[in-house]
Structures are given as structure tokens and as C-alpha cells.
Scaffold this active site. Structure first.
Site, PDB file in Angstrom:
ATOM      1  N   ASP A 200       0.816  -1.187  -0.016  1.00 48.69           N
ATOM      2  CA  ASP A 200      -0.023   0.014  -0.179  1.00 48.69           C
ATOM      3  C   ASP A 200       1.001   1.343  -0.027  1.00 48.69           C
ATOM      4  O   ASP A 200       0.666   2.268  -0.421  1.00 48.69           O
ATOM      5  CB  ASP A 200      -0.999  -0.018   1.215  1.00 48.69           C
ATOM      6  CG  ASP A 200      -1.969  -0.970   1.275  1.00 48.69           C
ATOM      7  OD1 ASP A 200      -2.228  -1.854   2.159  1.00 48.69           O
ATOM      8  OD2 ASP A 200      -2.521  -1.495   0.120  1.00 48.69           O
ATOM      9  N   GLY A 201       1.841   1.129   0.716  1.00 48.07           N
ATOM     10  CA  GLY A 201       2.904   2.422   0.739  1.00 48.07           C
ATOM     11  C   GLY A 201       3.395   2.828  -0.633  1.00 48.07           C
ATOM     12  O   GLY A 201       3.747   4.103  -0.922  1.00 48.07           O
ATOM     13  N   ASN A 270      -4.488   8.736   1.319  1.00 48.31           N
ATOM     14  CA  ASN A 270      -5.349   8.113   2.676  1.00 48.31           C
ATOM     15  C   ASN A 270      -5.686   9.105   3.627  1.00 48.31           C
ATOM     16  O   ASN A 270      -7.085   9.233   3.753  1.00 48.31           O
ATOM     17  CB  ASN A 270      -3.939   7.349   3.344  1.00 48.31           C
ATOM     18  CG  ASN A 270      -3.764   5.826   3.157  1.00 48.31           C
ATOM     19  OD1 ASN A 270      -4.526   5.200   2.467  1.00 48.31           O
ATOM     20  ND2 ASN A 270      -3.046   5.391   3.311  1.00 48.31           N
ATOM     21  N   ASP A 300      -5.642  13.210  21.371  1.00 48.56           N
ATOM     22  CA  ASP A 300      -4.392  13.372  20.622  1.00 48.56           C
ATOM     23  C   ASP A 300      -4.480  13.900  19.082  1.00 48.56           C
ATOM     24  O   ASP A 300      -3.300  14.166  18.689  1.00 48.56           O
ATOM     25  CB  ASP A 300      -3.803  11.816  20.594  1.00 48.56           C
ATOM     26  CG  ASP A 300      -3.213  11.404  21.775  1.00 48.56           C
ATOM     27  OD1 ASP A 300      -3.034  10.117  21.709  1.00 48.56           O
ATOM     28  OD2 ASP A 300      -3.107  12.092  22.772  1.00 48.56           O
TER      29      ASP A 300
HETATM   30  N1  NAD Z   1      -1.621   3.861  14.114  1.00 47.57           N
HETATM   31  C1  NAD Z   1      -1.675   3.368  12.835  1.00 47.57           C
HETATM   32  O1  NAD Z   1      -2.405   2.597  12.465  1.00 47.57           O
HETATM   33  C2  NAD Z   1      -0.703   4.369  11.793  1.00 47.57           C
HETATM   34  C3  NAD Z   1       0.097   5.085  12.284  1.00 47.57           C
HETATM   35  C4  NAD Z   1       0.804   5.793  11.331  1.00 47.57           C
HETATM   36  C5  NAD Z   1       0.446   5.717  10.053  1.00 47.57           C
HETATM   37  N2  NAD Z   1      -0.522   4.767   9.538  1.00 47.57           N
HETATM   38  C6  NAD Z   1      -0.852   4.558   8.035  1.00 47.57           C
HETATM   39  O2  NAD Z   1       0.371   4.522   7.510  1.00 47.57           O
HETATM   40  C7  NAD Z   1       0.340   5.074   6.160  1.00 47.57           C
HETATM   41  C8  NAD Z   1       1.581   5.409   5.450  1.00 47.57           C
HETATM   42  O3  NAD Z   1       1.947   4.102   4.859  1.00 47.57           O
HETATM   43  P1  NAD Z   1       3.254   3.892   4.388  1.00 47.57           P
HETATM   44  O4  NAD Z   1       3.286   2.279   3.660  1.00 47.57           O
HETATM   45  O5  NAD Z   1       3.623   5.021   3.572  1.00 47.57           O
HETATM   46  O6  NAD Z   1       3.881   3.796   5.780  1.00 47.57           O
HETATM   47  P2  NAD Z   1       4.278   2.285   6.548  1.00 47.57           P
HETATM   48  O7  NAD Z   1       5.262   1.539   5.567  1.00 47.57           O
HETATM   49  O8  NAD Z   1       4.682   2.499   7.974  1.00 47.57           O
HETATM   50  O9  NAD Z   1       2.906   1.808   6.598  1.00 47.57           O
HETATM   51  C9  NAD Z   1       2.089   1.702   7.584  1.00 47.57           C
HETATM   52  C10 NAD Z   1       0.814   0.722   7.433  1.00 47.57           C
HETATM   53  O10 NAD Z   1      -0.148   1.038   6.949  1.00 47.57           O
HETATM   54  C11 NAD Z   1      -0.574   0.150   5.770  1.00 47.57           C
HETATM   55  N3  NAD Z   1      -1.470   1.003   4.840  1.00 47.57           N
HETATM   56  C12 NAD Z   1      -1.270   2.200   4.349  1.00 47.57           C
HETATM   57  N4  NAD Z   1      -2.217   2.517   3.598  1.00 47.57           N
HETATM   58  C13 NAD Z   1      -3.421   1.456   3.784  1.00 47.57           C
HETATM   59  C14 NAD Z   1      -4.714   1.565   3.536  1.00 47.57           C
HETATM   60  N5  NAD Z   1      -5.253   2.043   2.569  1.00 47.57           N
HETATM   61  N6  NAD Z   1      -5.422   0.334   3.935  1.00 47.57           N
HETATM   62  C15 NAD Z   1      -4.635  -0.439   4.857  1.00 47.57           C
HETATM   63  N7  NAD Z   1      -3.612  -0.397   5.115  1.00 47.57           N
HETATM   64  C16 NAD Z   1      -2.887   0.517   4.830  1.00 47.57           C
HETATM   65  C17 NAD Z   1       0.756  -0.217   5.169  1.00 47.57           C
HETATM   66  O11 NAD Z   1       0.338  -1.222   4.399  1.00 47.57           O
HETATM   67  C18 NAD Z   1       1.437  -0.571   6.328  1.00 47.57           C
HETATM   68  O12 NAD Z   1       0.955  -1.916   7.041  1.00 47.57           O
HETATM   69  C19 NAD Z   1      -0.411   6.551   6.644  1.00 47.57           C
HETATM   70  O13 NAD Z   1      -1.276   6.966   5.478  1.00 47.57           O
HETATM   71  C20 NAD Z   1      -1.475   5.854   7.485  1.00 47.57           C
HETATM   72  O14 NAD Z   1      -2.575   5.602   7.137  1.00 47.57           O
HETATM   73  C21 NAD Z   1      -0.851   4.106  10.696  1.00 47.57           C
HETATM   74  N1  ATP Z   2       9.574   4.127  -4.713  1.00 44.02           N
HETATM   75  C1  ATP Z   2       9.675   4.369  -3.608  1.00 44.02           C
HETATM   76  N2  ATP Z   2      10.629   5.306  -3.120  1.00 44.02           N
HETATM   77  C2  ATP Z   2      10.729   5.524  -1.720  1.00 44.02           C
HETATM   78  N3  ATP Z   2       9.978   5.111  -0.790  1.00 44.02           N
HETATM   79  C3  ATP Z   2       8.993   4.316  -1.266  1.00 44.02           C
HETATM   80  C4  ATP Z   2       8.874   3.844  -2.491  1.00 44.02           C
HETATM   81  N4  ATP Z   2       7.755   3.067  -2.640  1.00 44.02           N
HETATM   82  C5  ATP Z   2       7.310   2.491  -1.275  1.00 44.02           C
HETATM   83  N5  ATP Z   2       8.076   3.418  -0.535  1.00 44.02           N
HETATM   84  C6  ATP Z   2       7.904   3.468   1.156  1.00 44.02           C
HETATM   85  O1  ATP Z   2       8.317   2.103   1.498  1.00 44.02           O
HETATM   86  C7  ATP Z   2       7.550   1.905   2.530  1.00 44.02           C
HETATM   87  C8  ATP Z   2       6.988   0.541   2.545  1.00 44.02           C
HETATM   88  O2  ATP Z   2       6.357   0.712   1.285  1.00 44.02           O
HETATM   89  P1  ATP Z   2       5.094  -0.548   1.443  1.00 44.02           P
HETATM   90  O3  ATP Z   2       4.352  -0.150   2.568  1.00 44.02           O
HETATM   91  O4  ATP Z   2       4.314  -0.615   0.094  1.00 44.02           O
HETATM   92  O5  ATP Z   2       5.859  -1.601   1.571  1.00 44.02           O
HETATM   93  P2  ATP Z   2       5.090  -3.029   2.640  1.00 44.02           P
HETATM   94  O6  ATP Z   2       5.372  -2.362   3.939  1.00 44.02           O
HETATM   95  O7  ATP Z   2       5.883  -4.316   2.322  1.00 44.02           O
HETATM   96  O8  ATP Z   2       3.877  -2.936   2.005  1.00 44.02           O
HETATM   97  P3  ATP Z   2       2.479  -3.043   3.090  1.00 44.02           P
HETATM   98  O9  ATP Z   2       2.804  -2.148   4.263  1.00 44.02           O
HETATM   99  O10 ATP Z   2       1.152  -2.946   2.460  1.00 44.02           O
HETATM  100  O11 ATP Z   2       2.648  -4.467   3.706  1.00 44.02           O
HETATM  101  C9  ATP Z   2       6.642   2.704   2.817  1.00 44.02           C
HETATM  102  O12 ATP Z   2       6.679   3.968   3.823  1.00 44.02           O
HETATM  103  C10 ATP Z   2       6.775   3.649   1.261  1.00 44.02           C
HETATM  104  O13 ATP Z   2       6.290   5.203   1.631  1.00 44.02           O
END
Ligand code: NAD
Ligand code: ATP
Length: 429
Positions: A200-201, A270, A300
Site C-alpha cells: 500500500d505504501g 489515505n 491526541d
Molecule cells: N496507528 C496506525 O495505524 C498508523 C500510524 C501511522 C501511519 N499509519 C498509516 O500508514 C500510512 C502510511 O503508509 P506507509 O506504507 O507509507 O507507511 P508504513 O510503511 O509505515 O505503513 C504503515 C501501514 O499502513 C498500511 N496502509 C497504508 N495505507 C493503507 C490502506 N489504505 N489500507 C490498509 N492499510 C494501509 C501499510 O500497508 C502499512 O502496513 C499512513 O497513510 C497511515 O494511514 C497508520
Molecule cells: N519508490 C519509492 N521510493 C521511496 N519510498 C518508497 C517507494 N515505494 C514505497 N516507499 C516507502 O516504503 C515503505 C514501505 O512501502 P510499502 O508499504 O509498500 O511496503 P510493505 O510494507 O511491504 O507493504 P505493506 O505495508 O502493504 O505490507 C513505505 O513507507 C513507502 O512510503
């Protein structure tokens, strides 16, 4: 009327490739494209479809560029339409309210699964990969080679990925990238399709690269051994897509003369979070919806989420999980210090204003899809409304099936041991 006629004439000229793209790009082509599609929706010739036509002149026509880079790159055009319960028709019944003999009724709901049908073959693909992942790098090498050698497509990657590919083999010299980030703002005019390799990220990262219109995104998770079949069907079309609406977030400082004097806007897929940061004090946020006072958040913080983001941070804070095609803005408090605060879902057409009052004991912090934190001092405000550029993501099956699978498989929603069959019965019912 004259401006509308001129715009319609310009759109049809552009559609026939007669227009000088420099002029289109120099104007505010976002709103022009938006107006043109609105214009045509009013004139009726595209009532149920949204056309995307652009004939582009490659911007980097500098002196030492090779001949083929000066040729006009033709972006594939496509049409979006609504399928009605499986019929491949363009028409769909409007959700209208009719008042006859005192009965207010609505037309039967038609299927709103949106389908993308290519009107010309896609030529250019951008691949975005999650960093520091061996499995992603292996999949990326296979996919780039297949897209080029078998599908004859132009492939763009980020500079980091080009370096990784060249370290793998010098045969990847055909892969294109950009020199500096200023070129990213023109990517949407060259790229027909975006493929993300990650989770998703990575989709969030891909969306953040487009500050306006977003090309269709095909998200690949890491267990994608059948990527060739999947990409074949995507390139052939038609494909079901989910239009994931984004929120446009603008910070208005206390010193601003009016609400149009804002800092650089952020687009989130998001959510935008307003929280207390490292402060130990409760936040004190005054919230307005279209200038009507909603409440004061003491806790918070507060999350304003899209329906796509309803399964992310908003979920963790107690918000509802909402189908991504439901139009709305989720209003979810983070640990409110109140026994009666419940999350809300507001309509998609409102503007939400979150202000830090002057009697707040501490500033607040805004973060956008979990990144780019900005301080909100007393008197500062954050404006949040629906952005005009959704993120079109390709479905594995369709919008509803994909959503239900994600909450079942990804979140184990309502996973419970089924009660055994044997045991007491209600005999007399
Ligand atoms: N307490 C929490 O749950 C918390 C805290 C901070 C950020 N987040 C989420 O992390 C997102 C950033 O994601 P990232 O991947 O860049 O950081 P990250 O890699 O830390 O991912 C955080 C988690 O959020 C999940 N996630 C992100 N978007 C999602 C969606 N639309 N539906 C279900 N799961 C989702 C990712 O898959 C990952 O497991 C923020 O948009 C926020 O929604 C969650
Ligand atoms: N091309 C990119 N360049 C820099 N950062 C990236 C890039 N793609 C993803 N990221 C960052 O890497 C982190 C992990 O990405 P992502 O959440 O897709 O991986 P994942 O944790 O394996 O997937 P999920 O969280 O869905 O299990 C996220 O914080 C995202 O913002």
C-alpha cells in the site's frame, strides 16, 4: 458561451492533434482539461464517458537530444464508462429523484463499476518499486525485460532503479528515467500506465508523484508470479478500475490576508492527520464543515481520511471501514478525551476547516499520508476538500470484490470460529 465555444473548439482541435501542446501546457491545463470534460458532459457528446486525449510534444527537445526524442509522443487515449449490471453499455441509469403524484422515488441503482477501455494502445509504462527489497528487484528485472522485448513498450523508472538495473546488466540502457525532480511534474503527460511493485505504501508513493491527473495505476504485490498474464489483460483492456478520490489539503497561516493565500497544497490518498506531535498537552482543534461549527477536538488529534484510507490510520483510531467508491470524508478523532465523541462521515462536497485556536496550550502538527509534517501554530488553519484528480487503480476482480478481499484477507475482519452444529436447539420455534 463564447469561452465555452472556444474551449470546445480547442478541445476538438487538440483531439485531432492540431493544437500546439506548448500553449496547452503553458495555460492552466489542469482546469482546462477539467472544464473541457465538464463542457462536453454539458454538450452531451461525452455524457457517460471521460475522454483523455493529449498529443504531446516531448518537452526535452534540447539541442543534443536524439531524433526520436523530438518526435511527438502520442499518449494513449482511453474512455471511462459505467457498466450496467454486466452489459457493456455506455449508458447507465442516473440516480435521479423524481416527484410524481407526491411520491419521491429514485431510479434503480445501476452498477457503478467503472471500466477503462483503451482507445489507442498504451506505449509508455512507469514502474515504481519499494526500495531495499530483493524480491521486488528480481520481479522488476523480469518485468522490465518482458515489457520491452515482448510488448515493445517504453519503460520509465526512478533514477535509483535505473542504477540498480544497470548494475544487473548493461542491456537495460533503453530504460528511461529523469535527471531531476522538476521533470516529475510532466510525467503524467508521457506515461500511459503506472505499475507499482510493493504494498500500500508504494501505491501512496506513486500517487504522491502526481500533483494533478494520475495515469491508471496497476498495483502488484510481491507474490505476482503471473504478472505476464495480468499485464497482458491490462494492456489489452478493458479493465475494471476503482477511482480512489484524494483530499486536497492547504495550510492557511494566521497572517494570511484571506483563505486563498495558502502554502503549497498537499494531495493525500489515505488521510491528513492533525495531532499533538511531541507536545504532552491535549490538542485543541476547532473544526468547521462549510463554515458550520462541528466540534472542538481535545485529545491526541484528528484524522480526515478518504474512503480508500478508511482501512489505514482511521481504522486504527476507531473509524469505519468504507468502500472506496463511497464518496465521503471520514472525520475520526485520535484518542479523544471524551466519553461521547464518535467518528463521523461527511459528504464529499464539503470543505473542512481545522483551526488551532489562540487559547490552545500548544501548536499542532499536520502530516499527509504519514509524511511531510507541518507545524500549525495558534491561528493557523488547515483546509481540506475533495481533489479533482482521483487515483485510478486497476482492480484484481472489481471494486467491491477487491475491497471485501482486502478486509477479509488483509485485516481478518470478523474472522471468528463458527459455532458447532451440535448443541441445544430452539425446538418450539
Ligand atoms: N496507528 C496506525 O495505524 C498508523 C500510524 C501511522 C501511519 N499509519 C498509516 O500508514 C500510512 C502510511 O503508509 P506507509 O506504507 O507509507 O507507511 P508504513 O510503511 O509505515 O505503513 C504503515 C501501514 O499502513 C498500511 N496502509 C497504508 N495505507 C493503507 C490502506 N489504505 N489500507 C490498509 N492499510 C494501509 C501499510 O500497508 C502499512 O502496513 C499512513 O497513510 C497511515 O494511514 C497508520
Ligand atoms: N519508490 C519509492 N521510493 C521511496 N519510498 C518508497 C517507494 N515505494 C514505497 N516507499 C516507502 O516504503 C515503505 C514501505 O512501502 P510499502 O508499504 O509498500 O511496503 P510493505 O510494507 O511491504 O507493504 P505493506 O505495508 O502493504 O505490507 C513505505 O513507507 C513507502 O512510503
Amino acid at each position: 458561451m463564447e469561452q465555452k465555444a472556444r474551449m470546445a473548439e480547442q478541445f476538438s482541435a487538440e483531439k485531432n492533434g492540431d493544437i500546439d501542446c506548448e500553449r496547452v501546457k503553458n495555460s492552466d491545463n489542469q482546469s482546462m482539461l477539467q472544464n473541457e470534460s465538464n463542457e462536453h458532459s454539458e454538450t452531451g457528446c461525452m455524457k457517460h464517458g471521460i475522454w483523455s486525449h493529449e498529443v504531446l510534444r516531448d518537452r526535452e527537445s534540447d539541442s543534443n537530444s536524439n531524433a526520436d526524442r523530438n518526435k511527438i509522443m502520442r499518449k494513449a487515449s482511453f474512455k471511462l464508462s459505467w457498466w450496467c449490471n454486466g452489459e457493456n453499455g455506455d449508458q447507465h441509469k442516473h440516480d435521479i429523484v423524481s416527484f410524481e403524484r407526491g411520491n419521491i422515488t429514485t431510479a434503480e441503482r445501476s452498477s457503478k463499476q467503472i471500466s477503462l477501455k483503451w482507445e489507442s494502445d498504451p506505449q509508455t509504462v512507469l514502474i515504481l518499486t519499494k526500495p531495499n527489497s530483493v524480491s521486488v528487484r528480481i520481479l522488476c528485472v523480469q518485468m522490465v525485460r518482458w515489457l520491452r522485448e515482448r510488448k515493445k513498450l517504453n519503460v520509465y523508472v526512478e533514477p535509483r532503479v535505473k542504477v540498480e538495473l544497470l548494475a544487473e546488466s548493461s542491456n537495460f540502457s533503453y530504460v528511461q528515467t529523469w535527471k531531476d525532480d522538476s521533470e516529475i511534474s510532466h510525467l503524467h503527460m508521457k506515461v500511459d500506465l503506472v505499475i507499482t511493485l510493493g504494498g500500500d505504501g508504494t501505491v501512496l508513493w506513486a500517487a504522491s508523484m502526481f500533483k494533478g491527473p494520475v495515469p491508471p495505476i496497476v498495483p502488484f504485490s510481491l507474490d505476482s508470479e503471473h504478472f505476464k498474464d495480468c499485464l497482458d489483460s491490462v494492456l489489452r483492456g478493458p479493465i475494471s478500475i476503482t477511482l480512489r478520490h484524494r483530499l486536497l489539503c492547504r495550510v492557511v497561516r494566521d497572517a494570511a490576508k484571506n483563505e486563498y493565500e495558502t502554502e503549497e497544497p498537499f494531495l493525500v490518498l489515505n488521510e491528513v492527520t492533525i495531532d499533538r506531535g511531541i507536545s504532552s498537552y491535549l490538542t485543541n482543534l476547532e473544526c468547521y464543515c462549510d463554515n458550520s461549527f462541528v466540534t472542538c477536538v481535545q485529545g491526541d488529534g484528528l484524522i480526515l481520511s478518504t474512503t480508500s484510507g478508511s482501512t489505514a490510520y482511521s481504522l486504527a483510531a476507531g473509524g469505519s471501514m468504507v468502500h472506496p467508491q463511497v464518496p465521503g470524508i471520514l472525520f475520526t478523532p485520535i484518542c479523544p478525551h471524551s466519553l461521547s465523541f464518535r467518528p463521523l462521515i461527511l459528504p464529499e462536497h464539503v470543505t473542512v476547516r481545522i483551526m488551532v485556536p489562540f487559547n490552545s496550550r500548544s501548536p499542532a502538527w499536520a502530516s499527509f499520508d504519514g509524511k511531510d509534517r507541518k507545524l500549525l501554530a495558534a491561528g493557523d488553519a488547515l483546509l481540506c476538500s475533495m481533489a479533482p484528480w482521483p487515483v485510478p487503480t486497476a482492480c484484481q476482480v472489481d471494486s467491491t470484490n477487491d475491497f471485501l478481499r482486502s478486509i477479509h484477507d488483509g485485516l481478518h475482519w470478523n474472522l471468528r470460529k463458527t459455532q458447532s452444529f451440535d448443541g441445544p436447539r430452539d425446538r418450539d420455534l
